[in-house]
Design a protein around this motif. Structure first.
Motif, PDB file in Angstrom:
ATOM      1  N   PRO A 100       5.982   9.144  15.906  1.00  0.00           N
ATOM      2  CA  PRO A 100       6.215   8.873  14.483  1.00  0.00           C
ATOM      3  C   PRO A 100       7.404   7.955  14.239  1.00  0.00           C
ATOM      4  CG  PRO A 100       6.988  11.071  15.039  1.00  0.00           C
ATOM      5  CD  PRO A 100       6.355  10.517  16.284  1.00  0.00           C
ATOM      6  N   CYS A 101       7.287   7.164  13.171  1.00  0.00           N
ATOM      7  CA  CYS A 101       8.339   6.240  12.766  1.00  0.00           C
ATOM      8  C   CYS A 101       8.728   6.525  11.320  1.00  0.00           C
ATOM      9  CB  CYS A 101       7.848   4.794  12.898  1.00  0.00           C
ATOM     10  SG  CYS A 101       9.099   3.550  12.492  1.00  0.00           S
ATOM     11  N   VAL A 102      10.017   6.796  11.106  1.00  0.00           N
ATOM     12  CA  VAL A 102      10.564   7.054   9.770  1.00  0.00           C
ATOM     13  C   VAL A 102      11.066   5.733   9.196  1.00  0.00           C
ATOM     14  CG1 VAL A 102      12.363   8.262   8.478  1.00  0.00           C
ATOM     15  CG2 VAL A 102      11.170   9.420  10.358  1.00  0.00           C
ATOM     16  N   PHE A 103      10.728   5.471   7.947  1.00  0.00           N
ATOM     17  CA  PHE A 103      11.088   4.213   7.292  1.00  0.00           C
ATOM     18  C   PHE A 103      12.444   4.329   6.598  1.00  0.00           C
ATOM     19  CE2 PHE A 103      10.225   1.405   3.398  1.00  0.00           C
ATOM     20  CZ  PHE A 103      10.634   0.251   4.039  1.00  0.00           C
TER      21      PHE A 103
ATOM     22  N   SER B  40       0.880  -1.171   0.000  1.00  0.00           N
ATOM     23  CA  SER B  40       0.000   0.000   0.000  1.00  0.00           C
ATOM     24  C   SER B  40       0.918   1.222   0.000  1.00  0.00           C
ATOM     25  CB  SER B  40      -0.937  -0.008   1.211  1.00  0.00           C
ATOM     26  OG  SER B  40      -0.240  -0.362   2.401  1.00  0.00           O
ATOM     27  N   LYS B  41       1.754   1.279  -1.001  1.00  0.00           N
ATOM     28  CA  LYS B  41       2.830   2.272  -1.072  1.00  0.00           C
ATOM     29  C   LYS B  41       2.271   3.674  -1.275  1.00  0.00           C
ATOM     30  CE  LYS B  41       7.011   3.441  -3.686  1.00  0.00           C
ATOM     31  NZ  LYS B  41       6.539   4.792  -4.021  1.00  0.00           N
ATOM     32  N   VAL B  42       2.627   4.544  -0.368  1.00  0.00           N
ATOM     33  CA  VAL B  42       2.267   5.951  -0.498  1.00  0.00           C
ATOM     34  C   VAL B  42       3.056   6.527  -1.668  1.00  0.00           C
ATOM     35  CG1 VAL B  42       2.326   8.201   0.640  1.00  0.00           C
ATOM     36  CG2 VAL B  42       1.701   6.161   1.948  1.00  0.00           C
ATOM     37  N   GLU B  43       2.366   7.164  -2.599  1.00  0.00           N
ATOM     38  CA  GLU B  43       3.020   7.680  -3.809  1.00  0.00           C
ATOM     39  C   GLU B  43       4.085   8.716  -3.471  1.00  0.00           C
ATOM     40  OE1 GLU B  43       2.560   6.562  -6.901  1.00  0.00           O
ATOM     41  OE2 GLU B  43       1.129   5.071  -6.173  1.00  0.00           O
ATOM     42  N   ASP B  44       5.140   8.731  -4.295  1.00  0.00           N
ATOM     43  CA  ASP B  44       6.292   9.577  -4.007  1.00  0.00           C
ATOM     44  C   ASP B  44       5.928  11.057  -3.863  1.00  0.00           C
ATOM     45  OD1 ASP B  44       7.845   7.340  -4.067  1.00  0.00           O
ATOM     46  OD2 ASP B  44       8.774   7.743  -6.011  1.00  0.00           O
ATOM     47  N   TRP B  45       4.996  11.540  -4.682  1.00  0.00           N
ATOM     48  CA  TRP B  45       4.662  12.972  -4.619  1.00  0.00           C
ATOM     49  C   TRP B  45       4.090  13.362  -3.263  1.00  0.00           C
ATOM     50  CZ3 TRP B  45      -0.082  15.303  -3.703  1.00  0.00           C
ATOM     51  CH2 TRP B  45      -1.202  14.470  -3.716  1.00  0.00           C
ATOM     52  N   PHE B  46       3.444  12.388  -2.610  1.00  0.00           N
ATOM     53  CA  PHE B  46       2.762  12.662  -1.348  1.00  0.00           C
ATOM     54  C   PHE B  46       3.634  12.381  -0.130  1.00  0.00           C
ATOM     55  CE2 PHE B  46      -0.621  12.039   1.885  1.00  0.00           C
ATOM     56  CZ  PHE B  46      -1.384  13.177   1.652  1.00  0.00           C
ATOM     57  N   LYS B  47       4.776  11.717  -0.335  1.00  0.00           N
ATOM     58  CA  LYS B  47       5.617  11.326   0.810  1.00  0.00           C
ATOM     59  C   LYS B  47       5.986  12.501   1.718  1.00  0.00           C
ATOM     60  CE  LYS B  47       6.470   6.796   0.750  1.00  0.00           C
ATOM     61  NZ  LYS B  47       7.508   6.129  -0.012  1.00  0.00           N
ATOM     62  N   PRO B  48       6.508  13.623   1.197  1.00  0.00           N
ATOM     63  CA  PRO B  48       6.848  14.739   2.093  1.00  0.00           C
ATOM     64  C   PRO B  48       5.632  15.265   2.853  1.00  0.00           C
ATOM     65  CG  PRO B  48       7.914  15.025  -0.044  1.00  0.00           C
ATOM     66  CD  PRO B  48       6.928  13.900  -0.197  1.00  0.00           C
ATOM     67  N   ILE B  49       4.478  15.308   2.199  1.00  0.00           N
ATOM     68  CA  ILE B  49       3.254  15.742   2.871  1.00  0.00           C
ATOM     69  C   ILE B  49       2.905  14.768   3.995  1.00  0.00           C
ATOM     70  CG2 ILE B  49       0.775  16.145   2.572  1.00  0.00           C
ATOM     71  CD1 ILE B  49       1.372  16.945  -0.329  1.00  0.00           C
ATOM     72  N   ALA B  50       2.958  13.482   3.683  1.00  0.00           N
ATOM     73  CA  ALA B  50       2.622  12.458   4.673  1.00  0.00           C
ATOM     74  C   ALA B  50       3.537  12.544   5.889  1.00  0.00           C
ATOM     75  CB  ALA B  50       2.694  11.074   4.032  1.00  0.00           C
ATOM     76  N   TYR B  51       4.840  12.696   5.647  1.00  0.00           N
ATOM     77  CA  TYR B  51       5.757  12.806   6.777  1.00  0.00           C
ATOM     78  C   TYR B  51       5.539  14.093   7.557  1.00  0.00           C
ATOM     79  CZ  TYR B  51       8.407   8.543   6.150  1.00  0.00           C
ATOM     80  OH  TYR B  51       8.770   7.221   6.112  1.00  0.00           O
ATOM     81  N   GLY B  52       5.151  15.161   6.875  1.00  0.00           N
ATOM     82  CA  GLY B  52       4.800  16.385   7.590  1.00  0.00           C
ATOM     83  C   GLY B  52       3.629  16.159   8.532  1.00  0.00           C
ATOM     84  N   LEU B  53       2.686  15.327   8.100  1.00  0.00           N
ATOM     85  CA  LEU B  53       1.498  15.046   8.904  1.00  0.00           C
ATOM     86  C   LEU B  53       1.796  14.229  10.155  1.00  0.00           C
ATOM     87  CD1 LEU B  53      -0.956  14.380   5.961  1.00  0.00           C
ATOM     88  CD2 LEU B  53      -1.356  16.055   7.779  1.00  0.00           C
ATOM     89  N   ILE B  54       2.911  13.498  10.175  1.00  0.00           N
ATOM     90  CA  ILE B  54       3.240  12.757  11.393  1.00  0.00           C
ATOM     91  C   ILE B  54       4.386  13.389  12.181  1.00  0.00           C
ATOM     92  CG2 ILE B  54       2.372  10.602  10.399  1.00  0.00           C
ATOM     93  CD1 ILE B  54       5.261   9.595  10.228  1.00  0.00           C
ATOM     94  N   LEU B  55       5.318  14.067  11.501  1.00  0.00           N
ATOM     95  CA  LEU B  55       6.486  14.619  12.191  1.00  0.00           C
ATOM     96  C   LEU B  55       6.259  16.021  12.742  1.00  0.00           C
ATOM     97  CD1 LEU B  55       9.362  13.416   9.830  1.00  0.00           C
ATOM     98  CD2 LEU B  55       8.882  12.593  12.141  1.00  0.00           C
ATOM     99  N   LEU B  56       5.378  16.776  12.131  1.00  0.00           N
ATOM    100  CA  LEU B  56       5.194  18.172  12.537  1.00  0.00           C
ATOM    101  C   LEU B  56       3.947  18.376  13.387  1.00  0.00           C
ATOM    102  CD1 LEU B  56       6.334  20.088   9.329  1.00  0.00           C
ATOM    103  CD2 LEU B  56       7.683  19.268  11.278  1.00  0.00           C
ATOM    104  N   ARG B  57       3.449  17.278  13.944  1.00  0.00           N
ATOM    105  CA  ARG B  57       2.311  17.355  14.857  1.00  0.00           C
ATOM    106  C   ARG B  57       2.677  16.690  16.182  1.00  0.00           C
ATOM    107  NH1 ARG B  57      -2.300  19.073  12.852  1.00  0.00           N
ATOM    108  NH2 ARG B  57      -3.594  17.865  14.298  1.00  0.00           N
ATOM    109  N   GLN B  58       1.927  17.053  17.224  1.00  0.00           N
ATOM    110  CA  GLN B  58       2.312  16.631  18.567  1.00  0.00           C
ATOM    111  C   GLN B  58       1.759  15.267  18.961  1.00  0.00           C
ATOM    112  OE1 GLN B  58       1.846  19.748  21.510  1.00  0.00           O
ATOM    113  NE2 GLN B  58       2.269  21.335  20.004  1.00  0.00           N
ATOM    114  N   GLU B  59       0.747  14.798  18.258  1.00  0.00           N
ATOM    115  CA  GLU B  59       0.127  13.534  18.642  1.00  0.00           C
ATOM    116  C   GLU B  59       0.863  12.353  18.022  1.00  0.00           C
ATOM    117  OE1 GLU B  59      -2.708  16.894  18.419  1.00  0.00           O
ATOM    118  OE2 GLU B  59      -1.487  15.892  16.888  1.00  0.00           O
ATOM    119  N   GLY B  60       0.940  11.274  18.789  1.00  0.00           N
ATOM    120  CA  GLY B  60       1.524  10.049  18.278  1.00  0.00           C
ATOM    121  C   GLY B  60       3.037  10.019  18.351  1.00  0.00           C
TER     122      GLY B  60
END
Length: 484
Positions: A361-364, A339-359
């Motif tokens: 995050p795990c970097v692959f 269920s590979k997140v498309e490359d164009w969306f990867k930076p957005i997706a990581y922003g959604l987990i790394l730049l927020r306080q909840e949870g």
């Protein structure tokens, strides 16, 4: 380190050169510098062979020390290499997390004869036969280890199922027949396929008292031998909830600071919450719901409503129990749960987990260092380094969301006394846009720039603390004060 972040330090297609532990040890200082506080290491145990990623577990007591399955080292290296990598991580303030695979065993040493029922693969509660005799590779005597560390041998009665009948040379799902046999109770495992106790290979019977006692003995040996400070638990939805809760509770008596999180692969928030409750919150879970949202958002582009990106996710309901991730070894291209997140969306997706306080995050690894071979993908290291820097220095204070447009959302971080800098994050899954955000009057007159370098504009905060922050199409921008 203020903000905890995990790195999953492997991907499926790493070379089987037995050098990975050495690479990790050499990389420990760099990982610490970029803000990684925990490293999830791949399974260190002897598996079915040198090319096994580590989930075809053969011997939990062989960390790359004995000549078994045609090799002394594992795919990743020797026992000494493993222990040195753990020490290198700890010396740089990083917690080593061991991948623990308890559900099954593979590569048995001896054939044994016993009775089974053949079961319906799509309804494991339905028998397709009366009990009959087969032979299976269920005898584990570990001749290469010669009883060092443990003299426990595994036999057919320590398992509740298998997938190969050597007597008739047939594959299927076979439930072992005998005293106190059968799958785990329905309320103890996932109910997919009727009862999802059985996953693969020789399925361990966690109802057997000798198995439970042995695995606790092994846990003590493993923690004392390696010094790891955390567990990632594989395939927990196939293992009795009661066993897992008790096992981790016991491990925490041996290592009180042990951190554990489990792979409960279920895109259903109600089932996930019920599981957490059933295991007494002894460990966190990977946020499969959020991953699937990120995957779907990357597939649908502008048709995806970004205001719903956290709907049905664990991080939305129980953020303290959520390990958020964009990708892992199972979701990458070519794998069973692809269920590979498309490359164009990867930076957005990581922003959604790394730049927020909840949870948490795990970097692959594959996203950070790239992937080579038939399923190659680029490295996102430049973006991830910047996002990790922002996470360490800017994700503090009051978080205010502006989730008011299906294609352009934003949030701000106000900072706190120790981290007084403010941050504004804007992202778009469609065309270029902007968001009007309140940065507070303390930022009035200050000039903000996009730390990610996507927008060249310089934004001056107005007297009332508000400003309009732009974002490029299909992109993310993170705005911070220019002078900092």
């Amino acid at each position: 380190m203020d903000k905890h972040t995990i790195m999953q330090y492997f991907e499926w297609y790493l070379p089987a050169d037995s050098q990975h532990w050495k690479r990790l040890a050499e990389d420990a200082e760099h990982l610490s510098q970029i803000g990684i506080g925990m490293v999830w290491m791949p399974p260190a145990f002897k598996a079915t062979g040198l090319n096994d990623v580590g989930y075809g577990i053969y011997d939990l007591y062989d960390l790359g020390e004995f000549d078994q399955k045609g090799t002394i080292p594992t795919k990743y290296g020797t026992k000494d290499d493993y222990l040195e990598a753990i020490q290198a991580l700890k010396q740089h303030g990083i917690r080593p997390i061991a991948d623990i695979v308890l559900n099954h065993k593979a590569g048995g040493d001896e054939l044994e004869t016993f009775q089974v029922r053949k079961m319906n693969p799509t309804n494991r509660q339905e028998a397709l036969s009366e009990p009959y005799e087969i032979q299976g590779w269920t005898g584990f005597t570990f001749p290469g280890r010669q009883k060092q560390y443990s003299d426990f041998n595994w036999h057919w009665y320590h398992f509740d199922g298998l997938d190969y009948d050597a007597l008739h040379e047939e594959t299927g799902i076979y439930q072992i027949v005998g005293d106190n046999k059968g799958w785990a109770d329905q309320n103890q495992v996932d109910t997919e396929n009727g009862n999802y106790d059985y996953l693969m290979f020789d399925d361990i019977d966690f109802k057997h008292p000798d198995v439970v006692a042995h695995l606790k003995e092994w846990a003590q040996w493993f923690l004392e031998t390696t010094g790891v400070t955390g567990f990632r638990l594989d395939a927990v939805k196939h293992i009795s909830e009661d066993f897992m809760a008790d096992f981790i509770a016991y491990a925490k008596t041996l290592q009180p600071e042990l951190y554990a999180f489990g792979e409960f692969w279920k895109d259903d928030i109600d089932t996930t919450l019920r599981y957490l409750d059933g295991t007494n919150y002894q460990y966190d879970l990977v946020d499969v719901g959020l991953h699937m949202n990120l995957y779907q958002a990357s597939q649908n582009g502008a048709d995806y409503d970004l205001t719903t990106i956290f709907d049905g996710s664990l991080v939305q309901i129980k953020p303290q129990s959520s390990v958020t991730f964009v990708e892992n070894h199972d979701t990458q291209a070519g794998q069973a749960l692809q269920s590979k997140v498309e490359d164009w969306f990867k930076p957005i997706a990581y922003g959604l987990i790394l730049l927020r306080q909840e949870g948490l995050p795990c970097v692959f690894y594959g996203d950070y260092y790239g992937i080579e071979g038939d399923f190659a993908q680029p490295s996102f290291q430049e973006d991830l380094d910047k996002l990790l820097y922002l996470r360490q220095h800017y994700v503090y204070g009051q978080q205010t969301d502006y989730f008011d447009h299906p294609n352009c959302i934003a949030w701000t971080q106000s900072g706190d006394e120790e981290h007084p800098q403010s941050l504004a994050v804007v992202l778009s899954n469609s065309e270029a846009g902007w968001k009007r955000l309140d940065m507070g009057t303390l930022n009035a007159g200050k000039t903000f720039v996009d730390y990610l370098g996507r927008c060249a504009d310089k934004i001056v905060i107005e007297e009332d603390g508000w400003a309009s922050f732009p974002v490029q199409g299909g992109s993310i921008s993170a705005w911070i004060e220019e002078s900092i």
